[in-house]
Design an enzyme around this catalytic site. Structure first.
Site, PDB file in Angstrom:
ATOM      1  N   GLU A  93      50.932  50.688  38.551  1.00 45.57           N
ATOM      2  CA  GLU A  93      52.316  50.280  38.780  1.00 45.57           C
ATOM      3  C   GLU A  93      53.111  50.247  37.475  1.00 45.57           C
ATOM      4  O   GLU A  93      54.227  50.742  37.397  1.00 45.57           O
ATOM      5  CB  GLU A  93      52.309  48.896  39.437  1.00 45.57           C
ATOM      6  CG  GLU A  93      53.655  48.447  39.930  1.00 45.57           C
ATOM      7  CD  GLU A  93      54.141  49.283  41.101  1.00 45.57           C
ATOM      8  OE1 GLU A  93      55.247  49.025  41.541  1.00 45.57           O
ATOM      9  OE2 GLU A  93      53.433  50.205  41.560  1.00 45.57           O
ATOM     10  N   ASP A  94      52.504  49.687  36.420  1.00 49.43           N
ATOM     11  CA  ASP A  94      53.269  49.418  35.195  1.00 49.43           C
ATOM     12  C   ASP A  94      53.172  50.503  34.134  1.00 49.43           C
ATOM     13  O   ASP A  94      54.089  50.692  33.347  1.00 49.43           O
ATOM     14  CB  ASP A  94      52.783  48.103  34.551  1.00 49.43           C
ATOM     15  CG  ASP A  94      53.116  46.902  35.415  1.00 49.43           C
ATOM     16  OD1 ASP A  94      53.833  47.086  36.405  1.00 49.43           O
ATOM     17  OD2 ASP A  94      52.661  45.797  35.091  1.00 49.43           O
TER      18      ASP A  94
END
Ligand code: MN
Length: 730
Positions: A93-94
């Site tokens: 996600e990051d």
């Protein structure tokens, strides 16, 4: 063993991070296999590398978060794969790490877990409705597939709640509300009691900071005062159990803040009333000792009627087992006691998943299905002593793998649909108008066919058009009763409306023919007609005409007679005009395939409308005709409007290579579509010739003439004729 110097972490934090990581590794070494440790180390280092430029809101390096999440899970003895997933849970996600990369580095099971977590990360709960919260919880469970995804997610949320003070206030409130409505109930449902309580307490703190503080202070001082009473009762219980040789661990139980607050709200109790209830827990070695302890305590203090609950014989749906009883203590103080075995206690603290957690570390089974099966199996074992284990298992299964899918509307509302539901089902679930007018769908922002099967978590947007109508072919794939009945209803109505329109035209034509000019039918004539006839509405009469249940000429005659415009018996009807676009009420017979330009005749078929044949079709006028001449209607072609009509032609051609291709090319050069081709091997052409039958689509007779002329000009075509008046399919 990790060294501070080798970690991609700012110097001032490196020592602490390395120390925490090593503490964690030492902790898991107590229950994991030695060969798991290097894998965990690798996952940790990779995560630290991925997050090295990121900071937490607190200013700490980001890696402290995945580390803390893994640490929470290690306390619950989760397996190595789950701990690796915890380290890696924010990388996709990051930091844009792909699933492929994770698969290559750590294997598919880890990549699947991280991918599952990233998908949950994208979900955002927006609605405040209680029913929506329940749907959202189910959606999370359904999306997770592997229960470990849920466990990592809960640990992730727990650490985020512990560090929530660094967030902006509005964010604190939103995250706390979401935690209270979604994540705490899930933790409770799967029996993670400690996590459930902590999540609730943190949420309470951020949602109601003042109440949390006041209640916390009151609780602290109240507990100080109570200590004496508690230890007195504790001693009495221990002493009494000792008398009957029951070995037991006994301790006073403190309710968590949020549950005290909830109890005050729900039961309208004051703080002191809630606090007056003293809770104790008695843990013994086996089930029969539980009942022995229960009897002993009932001898010590008087039980309060109607409060005894046997969750050992009948466990709660989440697998929780205990005996609950309420007693009247010294001076009538209410005492609540829970009695359970050590094993039941472990399950109550760590949840039903604990059995699965402890067992799965050593078998090397990586397949999620198998793991889940194993987990369910262990649940069955827990439950085997109770009668309703099947029902219990059913309950868990439904929660984890529901026969339902949960999808988002563009506004973030969640709709529940049966497994296998299509975009059309979704459209009808939103509103029947949306269903009736849908023409396309965007699923997760991509245009998709309406028949697409929806998956849990899909964001679905229906595109509608005012003029769109339901398609009968939808009935082949819709799953929901609502969609099915609406489509059926619409098709029926559409047929009816078409019949009304056609009936009106047929009636007007009859009237025009009868009067030799267009003639308005007065309303009084209609009123009188409707009084003397069975259908009470004009539409129904018109539909009857359109469907061939009554003759336009007869109705027209009667109406004109009633209007005084025609004398009785003065009938002389003209032909009815056919356009070919009437819909289901006018059918072009497959036996003779009439096309515009052909002389035609109409045959009224009871309840089905009008069948159009060529005037010389043997089915109607030949020796074999089975039809009542009274049912025949004079019809003529109206101005055609571009509809294409099927027609059969038979070609006798030289049996040469390329003949068929040449003929087909010639047909399409003449702007006609080929619907079907049949080679007739046993035709009368012998070896030299071959017979080919075509079904082609043409606009009218002139068009067909052009096609046939084009075919005749081909050298290899010997003979050509149109098939008419035979049933070409028999
Ligand atoms: Mn996280």
């Amino acid at each position: 063993m990790l060294h501070a110097a080798e970690l991609p972490v700012p110097e001032e934090y490196a020592t602490q991070v390395a120390q925490d990581a090593n503490t964690l590794l030492a902790k898991v070494a107590g229950y994991l296999k030695p060969e798991d440790l290097p894998l965990l180390e690798a996952a940790f280092k990779f995560s630290a590398e991925c997050h090295k430029t990121q900071l937490r809101k607190s200013g700490e390096p980001y890696i402290t978060h995945p580390l803390a999440v893994a640490d929470i899970l290690a306390d619950h003895h989760l397996d190595a794969q789950a701990l690796m997933a915890a380290f890696l849970h924010d990388t996709m996600e990051d930091t844009g790490v792909t699933k492929i990369e994770l698969t290559e580095r750590f294997g598919k099971p880890i990549a699947d877990l991280v991918d599952g977590l990233s998908k949950l990360e994208k979900l955002e709960f927006q609605s405040k409705e209680e029913a929506q919260a329940e749907n959202f919880r189910k959606m999370l469970m359904a999306m997770a597939r592997d229960v470990r995804v849920i466990l990592v997610k809960l640990a992730d949320r727990l650490h985020n709640m512990r560090t929530l003070s660094h967030m902006r206030e509005d964010k604190q409130k939103r995250i706390a509300a979401e935690t209270l409505e979604i994540y705490a109930p899930i933790a409770n449902r799967i029996g993670l009691h400690a996590i459930y309580q902590e999540l609730e307490d943190w949420s309470f703190k951020y949602l109601h900071p003042m109440r949390y503080e006041v209640l916390g202070k009151a609780l602290k001082s109240a507990r100080g005062n109570r200590r004496e009473v508690v230890s007195k009762i504790l001693d009495a219980i221990k002493h009494k159990l000792g008398e009957v040789n029951v070995e037991a661990t006994v301790y006073g139980r403190e309710k968590h803040l949020a549950s005290i607050y909830k109890k005050m709200q729900e039961k309208h109790l004051s703080f002191s009333e809630v606090l007056d209830i003293y809770g104790f827990r008695v843990i013994v070695k086996d089930v029969s000792t539980c009942y022995l302890a229960l009897g002993t305590l009932h001898g010590l203090y008087k039980p309060r009627p109607g409060t005894f609950k046997d969750y050992i014989a009948i466990p709660k749906p989440n697998g929780y087992q205990s005996l609950h009883t309420a007693l009247s203590g010294p001076y009538g103080t209410p005492i609540e006691v829970q009695i359970r075995t050590h094993n039941m206690h472990k399950v109550a603290q760590a949840g039903v998943a604990s059995h699965w957690m402890y067992k799965s570390g050593d078998d090397g089974v990586s397949d999620v299905q198998q793991k889940t099966h194993q987990w369910l199996q262990s649940l069955l074992e827990i439950q085997s002593m109770s009668g309703d284990s099947v029902e219990f298992l059913e309950h868990i299964k439904v929660d984890l793998f529901p026969g339902e899918v949960y999808v988002f509307t563009p506004k973030g509302k969640i709709l529940t649909l049966p497994q296998g539901a299509s975009a059309v089902d979704f459209a009808y679930a939103v509103h029947s108008d949306i269903g009736n007018r849908c023409i396309a769908v965007r699923i997760n922002y991509d245009l998709m066919p309406l028949r697409t099967t929806l998956k849990t978590g899909d964001q679905v947007e229906i595109i509608t058009a005012i003029t769109a109508r339901p398609n009968p072919s939808w009935l082949n794939f819709v799953m929901t009763g609502k969609a099915r009945s609406h489509i059926r209803h619409f098709l029926k109505t559409m047929r009816y409306e078409e019949a009304v329109t056609l009936g009106e035209r047929m009636l007007n034509q009859s009237v025009r023919a009868l009067m030799n000019q267009a003639t308005e039918l007065p309303a009084e004539a209609w009123d009188r007609y409707l009084k003397e006839n069975a259908p009470s509405r004009r539409d129904e009469v018109l539909a009857d005409i359109g469907l061939g249940k009554r003759l336009g000429v007869v109705v027209g005659q009667r109406l004109l007679t009633l209007a005084g415009l025609l004398l009785e018996g003065e009938a002389n009807s003209g032909p009815i005009l056919i356009r070919g676009t009437e819909g289901v009420t006018v059918q072009f017979s497959r036996c003779c395939n009439p096309i515009p330009g052909d002389p035609i005749i109409g045959l009224i078929k009871q309840g089905q409308g009008l069948a159009i044949h060529t005037h010389d079709c043997p089915q109607v006028v030949g020796r074999n005709s089975k039809f009542d001449p009274d049912k025949l209607l004079e019809v003529e072609w109206d101005v055609p409007i571009g509809k294409l009509f099927d027609v059969q032609i038979k070609v006798l051609a030289m049996n040469e290579r390329g003949a068929l291709a040449e003929i087909a090319a010639s047909i399409s050069d003449a702007a006609a579509n080929i619907e079907n081709v049949r080679m007739d091997k046993d035709g009368d052409g012998g070896d030299r010739y071959t017979e080919i039958s075509f079904t082609v689509q043409v606009e009218n007779r002139q068009h067909l003439a052009r096609v046939m002329q084009a075919l005749r000009s081909l050298e290899r075509v010997v003979r050509i004729h149109r098939l008419k008046g035979i049933n070409s399919h028999s």
